[in-house]
Enzyme design. Structure first.
Site, PDB file in Angstrom:
ATOM      1  N   ARG A  70       0.832  -1.195   0.000  1.00  0.00           N
ATOM      2  CA  ARG A  70       0.000   0.000   0.000  1.00  0.00           C
ATOM      3  C   ARG A  70       0.869   1.247   0.000  1.00  0.00           C
ATOM      4  NH1 ARG A  70      -1.792   0.687   4.436  1.00  0.00           N
ATOM      5  NH2 ARG A  70      -1.120  -1.218   5.456  1.00  0.00           N
ATOM      6  N   TYR A 198      -1.814  -3.268  -6.826  1.00  0.00           N
ATOM      7  CA  TYR A 198      -1.520  -3.995  -5.581  1.00  0.00           C
ATOM      8  C   TYR A 198      -2.756  -4.069  -4.661  1.00  0.00           C
ATOM      9  CZ  TYR A 198      -0.426  -5.229  -0.944  1.00  0.00           C
ATOM     10  OH  TYR A 198      -0.509  -5.857   0.272  1.00  0.00           O
ATOM     11  N   LYS A 207      -9.668  -2.565   2.295  1.00  0.00           N
ATOM     12  CA  LYS A 207      -9.258  -1.463   3.157  1.00  0.00           C
ATOM     13  C   LYS A 207     -10.005  -0.165   2.819  1.00  0.00           C
ATOM     14  CE  LYS A 207      -6.344  -3.559   5.879  1.00  0.00           C
ATOM     15  NZ  LYS A 207      -5.539  -4.637   5.544  1.00  0.00           N
ATOM     16  N   HIS A 227      -9.947  -2.546  12.174  1.00  0.00           N
ATOM     17  CA  HIS A 227      -8.895  -3.371  11.563  1.00  0.00           C
ATOM     18  C   HIS A 227      -8.575  -4.532  12.513  1.00  0.00           C
ATOM     19  CE1 HIS A 227      -4.570  -3.320   9.665  1.00  0.00           C
ATOM     20  NE2 HIS A 227      -5.336  -4.227   9.112  1.00  0.00           N
ATOM     21  N   SER A 249      -0.682  -3.792  10.151  1.00  0.00           N
ATOM     22  CA  SER A 249      -0.391  -4.676   9.027  1.00  0.00           C
ATOM     23  C   SER A 249       0.876  -5.492   9.280  1.00  0.00           C
ATOM     24  CB  SER A 249      -0.235  -3.853   7.759  1.00  0.00           C
ATOM     25  OG  SER A 249      -1.433  -3.141   7.530  1.00  0.00           O
ATOM     26  N   CYS A 251       1.456  -7.771  11.493  1.00  0.00           N
ATOM     27  CA  CYS A 251       1.790  -7.924  12.919  1.00  0.00           C
ATOM     28  C   CYS A 251       1.039  -9.078  13.570  1.00  0.00           C
ATOM     29  CB  CYS A 251       1.520  -6.625  13.671  1.00  0.00           C
ATOM     30  SG  CYS A 251       2.672  -5.325  13.210  1.00  0.00           S
ATOM     31  N   ASN A 255      -2.300 -14.932  11.578  1.00  0.00           N
ATOM     32  CA  ASN A 255      -1.747 -16.043  12.361  1.00  0.00           C
ATOM     33  C   ASN A 255      -2.551 -16.291  13.633  1.00  0.00           C
ATOM     34  OD1 ASN A 255       1.040 -17.361  11.478  1.00  0.00           O
ATOM     35  ND2 ASN A 255       0.894 -15.299  10.646  1.00  0.00           N
ATOM     36  N   ASP A 278      -8.879  -9.871   9.380  1.00  0.00           N
ATOM     37  CA  ASP A 278      -8.402  -8.523   9.028  1.00  0.00           C
ATOM     38  C   ASP A 278      -9.363  -7.402   9.419  1.00  0.00           C
ATOM     39  OD1 ASP A 278      -6.245  -7.047   7.834  1.00  0.00           O
ATOM     40  OD2 ASP A 278      -7.509  -6.650   6.097  1.00  0.00           O
ATOM     41  N   ARG A 376       1.708 -12.426  -1.093  1.00  0.00           N
ATOM     42  CA  ARG A 376       0.428 -12.758  -0.445  1.00  0.00           C
ATOM     43  C   ARG A 376      -0.247 -13.965  -1.089  1.00  0.00           C
ATOM     44  NH1 ARG A 376      -1.610  -9.063   3.789  1.00  0.00           N
ATOM     45  NH2 ARG A 376       0.130  -7.633   3.989  1.00  0.00           N
TER      46      ARG A 376
HETATM   47  P1  GTP Z   1      -1.763  -8.033   7.288  1.00  0.00           P
HETATM   48  O1  GTP Z   1      -2.410  -9.109   6.478  1.00  0.00           O
HETATM   49  O2  GTP Z   1      -0.777  -7.240   6.562  1.00  0.00           O
HETATM   50  O3  GTP Z   1      -2.767  -7.148   7.961  1.00  0.00           O
HETATM   51  O4  GTP Z   1      -0.874  -8.797   8.431  1.00  0.00           O
HETATM   52  P2  GTP Z   1      -1.338  -9.647   9.663  1.00  0.00           P
HETATM   53  O5  GTP Z   1      -1.595  -8.737  10.807  1.00  0.00           O
HETATM   54  O6  GTP Z   1      -2.430 -10.571   9.262  1.00  0.00           O
HETATM   55  O7  GTP Z   1      -0.007 -10.466  10.017  1.00  0.00           O
HETATM   56  P3  GTP Z   1       0.345 -11.994   9.783  1.00  0.00           P
HETATM   57  O8  GTP Z   1      -0.445 -12.898  10.665  1.00  0.00           O
HETATM   58  O9  GTP Z   1       0.330 -12.289   8.345  1.00  0.00           O
HETATM   59  O10 GTP Z   1       1.848 -12.018  10.315  1.00  0.00           O
HETATM   60  C1  GTP Z   1       2.827 -11.168   9.777  1.00  0.00           C
HETATM   61  C2  GTP Z   1       4.199 -11.655  10.121  1.00  0.00           C
HETATM   62  O11 GTP Z   1       4.348 -11.754  11.528  1.00  0.00           O
HETATM   63  C3  GTP Z   1       4.499 -13.039   9.561  1.00  0.00           C
HETATM   64  O12 GTP Z   1       5.828 -13.053   9.099  1.00  0.00           O
HETATM   65  C4  GTP Z   1       4.330 -13.947  10.740  1.00  0.00           C
HETATM   66  O13 GTP Z   1       5.127 -15.094  10.637  1.00  0.00           O
HETATM   67  C5  GTP Z   1       4.751 -13.057  11.917  1.00  0.00           C
HETATM   68  N1  GTP Z   1       4.044 -13.425  13.163  1.00  0.00           N
HETATM   69  C6  GTP Z   1       2.712 -13.631  13.311  1.00  0.00           C
HETATM   70  N2  GTP Z   1       2.393 -13.972  14.581  1.00  0.00           N
HETATM   71  C7  GTP Z   1       3.566 -13.985  15.266  1.00  0.00           C
HETATM   72  C8  GTP Z   1       3.905 -14.241  16.631  1.00  0.00           C
HETATM   73  O14 GTP Z   1       3.067 -14.552  17.478  1.00  0.00           O
HETATM   74  N3  GTP Z   1       5.227 -14.123  16.968  1.00  0.00           N
HETATM   75  C9  GTP Z   1       6.171 -13.779  16.044  1.00  0.00           C
HETATM   76  N4  GTP Z   1       7.424 -13.681  16.464  1.00  0.00           N
HETATM   77  N5  GTP Z   1       5.890 -13.534  14.757  1.00  0.00           N
HETATM   78  C10 GTP Z   1       4.603 -13.626  14.360  1.00  0.00           C
HETATM   79  C1  SPV Z   2      -2.553  -4.697   5.141  1.00  0.00           C
HETATM   80  O1  SPV Z   2      -1.600  -4.092   4.657  1.00  0.00           O
HETATM   81  O2  SPV Z   2      -3.031  -4.412   6.260  1.00  0.00           O
HETATM   82  C2  SPV Z   2      -3.155  -5.831   4.416  1.00  0.00           C
HETATM   83  C3  SPV Z   2      -2.812  -5.959   3.051  1.00  0.00           C
HETATM   84  O3  SPV Z   2      -3.963  -6.593   4.927  1.00  0.00           O
HETATM   85  S1  SPV Z   2      -3.670  -4.835   2.089  1.00  0.00           S
HETATM   86  O4  SPV Z   2      -4.954  -5.408   1.757  1.00  0.00           O
HETATM   87  O5  SPV Z   2      -2.860  -4.664   0.920  1.00  0.00           O
HETATM   88  O6  SPV Z   2      -3.859  -3.602   2.801  1.00  0.00           O
HETATM   89 MN    MN Z   3      -3.443 -10.686   7.433  1.00  0.00          MN
END
Ligand code: GTP
Ligand code: SPV
Ligand code: MN
Length: 591
Positions: A70, A198, A207, A227, A249, A251, A255, A278, A376
């Site tokens: 973004r 993107y 978003k 969010h 994002s 973070c 997961n 999300d 992604r």
């Molecule tokens: P967006 O889709 O961008 O909004 O991201 P998200 O908030 O869904 O994050 P996501 O779960 O994809 O995790 C992002 C990164 O953080 C990845 O590389 C994960 O492996 C890492 N991660 C997720 N949960 C944990 C955790 O509990 N501990 C650690 N150390 N890393 C984590």
């Molecule tokens: C984020 O960046 O928080 C995402 C990916 O979940 S996007 O949809 O590109 O914003």
């Molecule tokens: Mn995500």
């Protein structure tokens, strides 16, 4: 192409006049049409068909090299008054916005097809749901919207002859970063996005609509667009507690939403249900508590780091009918990314489309990544083994706890609880996190990101804080509010907490606290767990690490309050007094 909806027809005609597509095609949501469009995209190279034996229904897409995340600096809130956008948003007046973007949209679709995508955010017909129509010249966008939103004729049927909808216009145009604008016109319920391909910039239901426009509507209509992931933790008794968590994002939302209970906690027989990863739309219901739906119908998740150990449910979700973006293409027509499953491939085609081998050095002198750090997967929620049976429930799920969290190497402890709703809103408002690959910007730099909404709040954030405070005062049974940090590190920069499935140990504490089953001690920043109340069974973690995870460094926190004061000053007199009171109370408690 004509629908029964006059306003929709007129708007499409007007946009056609500006963009001049060769033809206009209505997306009906059928598999048949999807396959025809994909075939066309395989021929032009917009999509690459993957190995259909190993990854049935899966495709790969590569975005332009300068278009992988973004672009917050090119994202604007266009309201008549600048103050309505507030100090944390880029602002343009609507007239200028339309004019500037129209210059780029003009004739941008010559020789191309304009696809008309009617979509619903939320189950069609749910009291939570909102309809949008996206016009786009990208088959990749169509393919993604078919997964992450509910699309097709059934949406038009629901819209009828005069239903309300968000007008979403997108064109790739020349994919020129100098001619890229992501504009929101909340007063007109309209979004114009041009010059990007993107995800977050172009899947306009996500978003742009479900957060920026929806947050604006939510304030007017008395609900919240956040969010946040939503998950349910089920006890063997059948009791389910749902929590919603806002992390910035990349973070950890996806997961946490799909987590699997760790060894050691399995004996307790918990089941974890994924409702969303999300976005959460939340309303106060007749029972005076907060209920949430996930307005999306699929996941747009970060690929790197996703493997059978870290997120087995995600891995199972993305074995079929998945769109991969900017990952490495292996010689057998399957895909790979850093910290994915399987051995590092000996060769492949990287996310930029170039031949790749492990260890080859890029222009910056560092080993080149096979997959972009913000690569992604897009996959239907229905394919997730942990998807909640209430995923499609038009009434949503009741929220027991709200969790805020950021990526902080220091300062924020593993978990703490707010003293009450207003203090909880304060905790959300002072969130801070390191910048990740999900957005352009100085990676790793800590910035304030209230409620993980700094890039997504469609109006003045001071008013947003006020809205949060008011929502709390309207509820008899508001959710309890917590703050977590999975990302505290030691001096060597290693994470102190194992994270992922082990986060259930923290969720367990959060749920017990919310249901007033256990006590806690009062620290200057909030309620903290007694160590005995955290179930660490099966976890190899020593006392010293645990102490570090819960350590509150007064000097760091005093510094923090100074930074918060500076941040609050941006909002001037618009900042709700309640938050200043909370800040001063914190300063007092820190001594
Ligand atoms: P967006 O889709 O961008 O909004 O991201 P998200 O908030 O869904 O994050 P996501 O779960 O994809 O995790 C992002 C990164 O953080 C990845 O590389 C994960 O492996 C890492 N991660 C997720 N949960 C944990 C955790 O509990 N501990 C650690 N150390 N890393 C984590
Ligand atoms: C984020 O960046 O928080 C995402 C990916 O979940 S996007 O949809 O590109 O914003
Ligand atoms: Mn995500």
């Amino acid at each position: 192409m004509k629908t029964k909806h006059k306003e929709l027809n007129n708007w499409i005609d007007e946009m056609v006049k500006m963009c001049k597509p060769e033809k206009v095609v209505l997306i009906d949501g059928s598999l048949k049409q999807k396959l025809v469009l994909e075939k066309e995209a395989f021929e032009t190279g917009e999509l690459i068909e993957l190995n259909q034996e190993k990854l049935p229904g899966c495709v790969l897409h590569r975005t332009a090299i300068n278009d992988v995340a973004r672009t917050e600096n090119l994202t604007f809130i266009c309201t008549s008054s600048k103050e309505d956008a507030g100090p944390t948003n880029n602002w343009m007046n609507p007239e200028d916005g339309y004019h500037k973007a129209a210059e780029i949209f003009k004739s941008s679709m010559v020789g191309r097809t304009m696809y008309v995508i009617p979509f619903s955010m939320g189950p069609i017909g749910s009291p939570f749901s909102k309809i949008g129509v996206e016009l786009t010249d990208s088959i990749y966008v169509v393919d993604n919207m078919l997964v992450v939103t509910r699309v097709g004729q059934k949406v038009l049927d629901f819209l009828g002859t005069d239903g309300k909808f968000t007008k979403c216009l997108h064109s790739k145009a020349d994919l020129d970063i100098n001619k890229r604008l992501i504009l929101h016109f909340p007063e007109d319920n309209t979004i114009w996005s041009v010059g990007s391909g993107y995800g977050g910039n172009v899947l306009l239901g996500k978003k742009c609509m479900a957060l920026r426009i929806a947050s604006y509507l939510g304030r007017q209509e008395g609900w919240m667009a956040e969010h946040m992931l939503i998950l349910g933790v089920e006890k063997p008794t059948g009791e389910i507690n749902y929590v919603a968590a806002a992390f910035p994002s990349a973070c950890g939302k996806t997961n946490l939403a799909m987590m699997v209970p760790p060894e050691g906690l399995k004996v307790k027989g918990y089941k974890v249900w994924t409702v969303g990863d999300d976005i959460a739309w939340m309303r106060i219901k007749e029972d005076d508590s907060l209920w949430a739906v996930n307005p999306e119908s699929g996941f747009f998740g970060v690929a790197p780091g996703t493997n059978s150990k870290s997120n087995p449910n995600a891995v199972k979700t993305i074995q079929k009918d998945t769109i991969y973006t900017n990952v490495l293409l292996k010689t057998d027509g399957t895909v790979w990314w850093e910290n994915g499953d399987g051995p590092i491939p000996s060769e492949g085609i990287d996310w930029m489309g170039n031949p790749w081998k492990p260890g080859i050095i890029g222009d910056d002198g560092k080993p080149k990544k096979g997959a972009n750090p913000n690569s992604r997967f897009t996959a239907p929620a229905s394919q997730c083994p942990s998807i909640s049976p209430r995923f499609n429930d038009p009434e949503g799920v009741p929220i027991t706890a709200i969790i805020f969290g950021g990526r902080r190497a220091s300062v924020a402890p593993l978990v703490y609880q707010s003293f009450g709703w207003n203090h909880g809103v304060f905790l959300g408002s002072i969130m801070a996190s390191e910048i990740t690959a999900a957005q352009y910007g100085a990676q790793g730099m800590v910035r304030r990101d209230p409620m993980a909404m700094i890039p997504f709040c469609g109006y003045n954030m001071a008013d947003y804080f006020k809205h949060w405070l008011e929502m709390g005062s309207k509820m008899k049974n508001p959710p309890k509010i917590f703050h977590v940090n999975w990302f505290k590190t030691n001096k060597e920069g290693q994470f102190l907490w194992p994270g992922y499935g082990d986060n259930l140990r923290v969720l367990e504490w959060i749920i017990d606290r919310s249901n007033e089953k256990i006590s806690a001690y009062k620290s200057p920043i909030g309620y903290m767990p007694y160590k005995k109340d955290l179930d660490l069974n099966g976890l190899d973690i020593n006392e010293e690490v645990l102490d570090k995870l819960f350590d509150i460094n007064i000097n760091e926190w005093v510094k923090e309050t100074k930074d918060i004061k500076e941040f609050y000053a941006k909002f001037g007199s618009k900042l709700p007094e309640e938050l200043n009171i909370e800040l001063n109370d914190l300063i007092d408690r820190l001594g």
